[in-house]
Scaffold this motif. Structure first.
Motif, PDB file in Angstrom:
ATOM      1  N   PRO A   1       9.058   2.073  10.190  1.00  0.00           N
ATOM      2  CA  PRO A   1       9.653   3.334  10.623  1.00  0.00           C
ATOM      3  C   PRO A   1      11.016   3.078  11.266  1.00  0.00           C
ATOM      4  O   PRO A   1      11.306   1.975  11.752  1.00  0.00           O
ATOM      5  N   ASP A   2      11.840   4.113  11.313  1.00  0.00           N
ATOM      6  CA  ASP A   2      13.205   4.003  11.833  1.00  0.00           C
ATOM      7  C   ASP A   2      13.271   3.359  13.217  1.00  0.00           C
ATOM      8  O   ASP A   2      14.204   2.618  13.513  1.00  0.00           O
ATOM      9  N   ASP A   3      12.302   3.646  14.073  1.00  0.00           N
ATOM     10  CA  ASP A   3      12.356   3.171  15.454  1.00  0.00           C
ATOM     11  C   ASP A   3      11.888   1.726  15.629  1.00  0.00           C
ATOM     12  O   ASP A   3      11.857   1.214  16.744  1.00  0.00           O
ATOM     13  N   GLN A   4      11.546   1.045  14.543  1.00  0.00           N
ATOM     14  CA  GLN A   4      11.073  -0.338  14.638  1.00  0.00           C
ATOM     15  C   GLN A   4      12.016  -1.348  13.976  1.00  0.00           C
ATOM     16  O   GLN A   4      11.666  -2.517  13.837  1.00  0.00           O
ATOM     17  N   VAL A   5      13.186  -0.913  13.572  1.00  0.00           N
ATOM     18  CA  VAL A   5      14.085  -1.794  12.815  1.00  0.00           C
ATOM     19  C   VAL A   5      14.465  -3.035  13.605  1.00  0.00           C
ATOM     20  O   VAL A   5      14.385  -4.156  13.095  1.00  0.00           O
ATOM     21  N   ASP A   6      14.882  -2.877  14.863  1.00  0.00           N
ATOM     22  CA  ASP A   6      15.325  -4.036  15.639  1.00  0.00           C
ATOM     23  C   ASP A   6      14.209  -5.058  15.813  1.00  0.00           C
ATOM     24  O   ASP A   6      14.415  -6.257  15.634  1.00  0.00           O
ATOM     25  N   ALA A   7      13.011  -4.605  16.176  1.00  0.00           N
ATOM     26  CA  ALA A   7      11.876  -5.515  16.357  1.00  0.00           C
ATOM     27  C   ALA A   7      11.498  -6.184  15.037  1.00  0.00           C
ATOM     28  O   ALA A   7      11.196  -7.386  14.998  1.00  0.00           O
ATOM     29  N   ALA A   8      11.529  -5.420  13.957  1.00  0.00           N
ATOM     30  CA  ALA A   8      11.184  -5.979  12.647  1.00  0.00           C
ATOM     31  C   ALA A   8      12.200  -7.035  12.227  1.00  0.00           C
ATOM     32  O   ALA A   8      11.824  -8.095  11.709  1.00  0.00           O
ATOM     33  N   LEU A   9      13.477  -6.771  12.450  1.00  0.00           N
ATOM     34  CA  LEU A   9      14.495  -7.762  12.086  1.00  0.00           C
ATOM     35  C   LEU A   9      14.349  -9.035  12.909  1.00  0.00           C
ATOM     36  O   LEU A   9      14.584 -10.137  12.401  1.00  0.00           O
ATOM     37  N   ALA A  10      13.951  -8.912  14.171  1.00  0.00           N
ATOM     38  CA  ALA A  10      13.704 -10.097  14.989  1.00  0.00           C
ATOM     39  C   ALA A  10      12.552 -10.914  14.403  1.00  0.00           C
ATOM     40  O   ALA A  10      12.620 -12.149  14.341  1.00  0.00           O
ATOM     41  N   ASP A  11      11.506 -10.224  13.935  1.00  0.00           N
ATOM     42  CA  ASP A  11      10.385 -10.922  13.303  1.00  0.00           C
ATOM     43  C   ASP A  11      10.806 -11.576  11.993  1.00  0.00           C
ATOM     44  O   ASP A  11      10.418 -12.721  11.708  1.00  0.00           O
ATOM     45  N   VAL A  12      11.592 -10.883  11.197  1.00  0.00           N
ATOM     46  CA  VAL A  12      12.077 -11.436   9.926  1.00  0.00           C
ATOM     47  C   VAL A  12      12.930 -12.674  10.199  1.00  0.00           C
ATOM     48  O   VAL A  12      12.771 -13.709   9.544  1.00  0.00           O
ATOM     49  N   ARG A  13      13.807 -12.585  11.182  1.00  0.00           N
ATOM     50  CA  ARG A  13      14.673 -13.729  11.534  1.00  0.00           C
ATOM     51  C   ARG A  13      13.822 -14.931  11.958  1.00  0.00           C
ATOM     52  O   ARG A  13      14.098 -16.071  11.573  1.00  0.00           O
ATOM     53  N   ALA A  14      12.770 -14.682  12.736  1.00  0.00           N
ATOM     54  CA  ALA A  14      11.893 -15.760  13.198  1.00  0.00           C
ATOM     55  C   ALA A  14      11.174 -16.428  12.018  1.00  0.00           C
ATOM     56  O   ALA A  14      11.049 -17.657  11.974  1.00  0.00           O
ATOM     57  N   VAL A  15      10.700 -15.637  11.072  1.00  0.00           N
ATOM     58  CA  VAL A  15      10.020 -16.207   9.902  1.00  0.00           C
ATOM     59  C   VAL A  15      11.008 -17.007   9.058  1.00  0.00           C
ATOM     60  O   VAL A  15      10.681 -18.093   8.571  1.00  0.00           O
ATOM     61  N   LEU A  16      12.222 -16.503   8.899  1.00  0.00           N
ATOM     62  CA  LEU A  16      13.233 -17.270   8.165  1.00  0.00           C
ATOM     63  C   LEU A  16      13.475 -18.621   8.834  1.00  0.00           C
ATOM     64  O   LEU A  16      13.587 -19.651   8.151  1.00  0.00           O
ATOM     65  N   ALA A  17      13.539 -18.630  10.152  1.00  0.00           N
ATOM     66  CA  ALA A  17      13.729 -19.892  10.874  1.00  0.00           C
ATOM     67  C   ALA A  17      12.564 -20.843  10.593  1.00  0.00           C
ATOM     68  O   ALA A  17      12.774 -22.049  10.403  1.00  0.00           O
ATOM     69  N   GLU A  18      11.336 -20.315  10.545  1.00  0.00           N
ATOM     70  CA  GLU A  18      10.169 -21.143  10.223  1.00  0.00           C
ATOM     71  C   GLU A  18      10.285 -21.746   8.827  1.00  0.00           C
ATOM     72  O   GLU A  18       9.751 -22.819   8.555  1.00  0.00           O
ATOM     73  N   LEU A  19      10.986 -21.054   7.924  1.00  0.00           N
ATOM     74  CA  LEU A  19      11.173 -21.532   6.548  1.00  0.00           C
ATOM     75  C   LEU A  19      12.344 -22.509   6.425  1.00  0.00           C
ATOM     76  O   LEU A  19      12.613 -23.026   5.340  1.00  0.00           O
ATOM     77  N   GLY A  20      13.074 -22.722   7.525  1.00  0.00           N
ATOM     78  CA  GLY A  20      14.212 -23.636   7.498  1.00  0.00           C
ATOM     79  C   GLY A  20      15.545 -22.964   7.232  1.00  0.00           C
ATOM     80  O   GLY A  20      16.534 -23.633   6.965  1.00  0.00           O
ATOM     81  N   ILE A  21      15.578 -21.644   7.322  1.00  0.00           N
ATOM     82  CA  ILE A  21      16.825 -20.895   7.112  1.00  0.00           C
ATOM     83  C   ILE A  21      17.501 -20.696   8.468  1.00  0.00           C
ATOM     84  O   ILE A  21      16.894 -20.167   9.401  1.00  0.00           O
ATOM     85  N   GLU A  22      18.753 -21.099   8.566  1.00  0.00           N
ATOM     86  CA  GLU A  22      19.504 -20.986   9.814  1.00  0.00           C
ATOM     87  C   GLU A  22      20.316 -19.700   9.832  1.00  0.00           C
ATOM     88  O   GLU A  22      20.647 -19.145   8.777  1.00  0.00           O
ATOM     89  N   ASP A  23      20.680 -19.252  11.041  1.00  0.00           N
ATOM     90  CA  ASP A  23      21.479 -18.027  11.169  1.00  0.00           C
ATOM     91  C   ASP A  23      22.779 -18.108  10.376  1.00  0.00           C
ATOM     92  O   ASP A  23      23.235 -17.114   9.823  1.00  0.00           O
ATOM     93  N   GLY A  24      23.365 -19.291  10.288  1.00  0.00           N
ATOM     94  CA  GLY A  24      24.610 -19.461   9.544  1.00  0.00           C
ATOM     95  C   GLY A  24      24.458 -19.267   8.046  1.00  0.00           C
ATOM     96  O   GLY A  24      25.447 -19.111   7.332  1.00  0.00           O
ATOM     97  N   ASP A  25      23.206 -19.283   7.557  1.00  0.00           N
ATOM     98  CA  ASP A  25      22.942 -19.080   6.133  1.00  0.00           C
ATOM     99  C   ASP A  25      22.834 -17.599   5.773  1.00  0.00           C
ATOM    100  O   ASP A  25      22.843 -17.251   4.587  1.00  0.00           O
ATOM    101  N   LEU A  26      22.688 -16.731   6.783  1.00  0.00           N
ATOM    102  CA  LEU A  26      22.522 -15.297   6.531  1.00  0.00           C
ATOM    103  C   LEU A  26      23.766 -14.711   5.892  1.00  0.00           C
ATOM    104  O   LEU A  26      24.892 -15.126   6.184  1.00  0.00           O
ATOM    105  N   THR A  27      23.559 -13.727   5.021  1.00  0.00           N
ATOM    106  CA  THR A  27      24.675 -13.078   4.336  1.00  0.00           C
ATOM    107  C   THR A  27      24.328 -11.621   4.056  1.00  0.00           C
ATOM    108  O   THR A  27      23.163 -11.276   3.912  1.00  0.00           O
ATOM    109  N   THR A  28      25.345 -10.797   4.015  1.00  0.00           N
ATOM    110  CA  THR A  28      25.173  -9.412   3.562  1.00  0.00           C
ATOM    111  C   THR A  28      25.843  -9.217   2.205  1.00  0.00           C
ATOM    112  O   THR A  28      25.949  -8.089   1.725  1.00  0.00           O
ATOM    113  N   GLU A  29      26.286 -10.319   1.598  1.00  0.00           N
ATOM    114  CA  GLU A  29      26.890 -10.252   0.269  1.00  0.00           C
ATOM    115  C   GLU A  29      25.907  -9.594  -0.702  1.00  0.00           C
ATOM    116  O   GLU A  29      24.720  -9.874  -0.690  1.00  0.00           O
TER     117      GLU A  29
END
Length: 185
Positions: free
Chosen positions: A146-174
């Motif tokens: 839902p619209d009101d959970q975007v920030d919390a959900a993105l924090a969870d997504v970022r954490a899972v990406l980190a567990e997979l070995g993806i660093e913040d510097g690898d993120l892209t909006t391309e």
């Protein structure tokens, strides 16, 4: 509902693949995407998308019509999304064209999808290669909230990406559409 999603370039595809396989069985699919817009490019100018995607899997083929609204989070590019299955791909292409939309770009994505639960959320991870763009790999990790959970959900997504070995510097909006268009020039 919002597709809370982060996309990143993958430097070590074999490692990320192994990490995802430990969470879920992956399924190989080939996407054929057609993006539509008005002749005046009103959708693109409004940061919106209209797409017809045909998905070829090992046992079936399906088509979905997708509309994405303007971004609700600039850093991630997360957008509201409405999507529905389509029974007849040729008919939906004819309908969209009949409404005045024209194809802007078409391309193929080779994907391996993983559905799993993490941090109390249903997540979809997609490892992506776009043949026209070369050997580059990306990962998309999303959860629908839902619209009101975007920030919390993105924090969870970022954490899972980190567990997979993806660093913040690898993120892209391309966007793949931009990468394909650039490769064709």
């Amino acid at each position: 509902m919002i597709e809370a999603e982060l996309k990143a370039r993958v430097r070590d595809p074999e490692h990320v693949h192994a990490e995802l396989e430990s969470r879920a069985d992956g399924r190989a699919e080939v996407y054929h995407d057609t993006y539509y817009d008005t002749p005046g490019r009103e959708l693109t100018d409004g940061d919106r998308e209209l797409r017809v995607r045909t998905v070829h899997g090992p046992d079936s083929t399906s088509t979905v019509l997708t509309y994405k609204g303007a971004r609700v989070d600039e850093a991630s590019g997360s957008k509201p999304e409405a999507e529905t299955p389509v029974e007849d791909a040729a008919a939906v292409h004819a309908i969209v064209r009949g409404l005045g939309y024209t194809p802007v770009i078409e391309f193929e994505k080779r994907c391996r999808n993983y559905d799993f639960k993490a941090r109390g959320r249903s997540m979809l991870a997609t490892l992506v290669q776009v043949p026209e763009v070369g050997g580059q790999h990306w990962i998309e990790l999303e959860t629908i909230v839902p619209d009101d959970q975007v920030d919390a959900a993105l924090a969870d997504v970022r954490a899972v990406l980190a567990e997979l070995g993806i660093e913040d510097g690898d993120l892209t909006t391309e966007q793949y559409t931009d990468a394909v268009a650039a490769a064709r020039q």
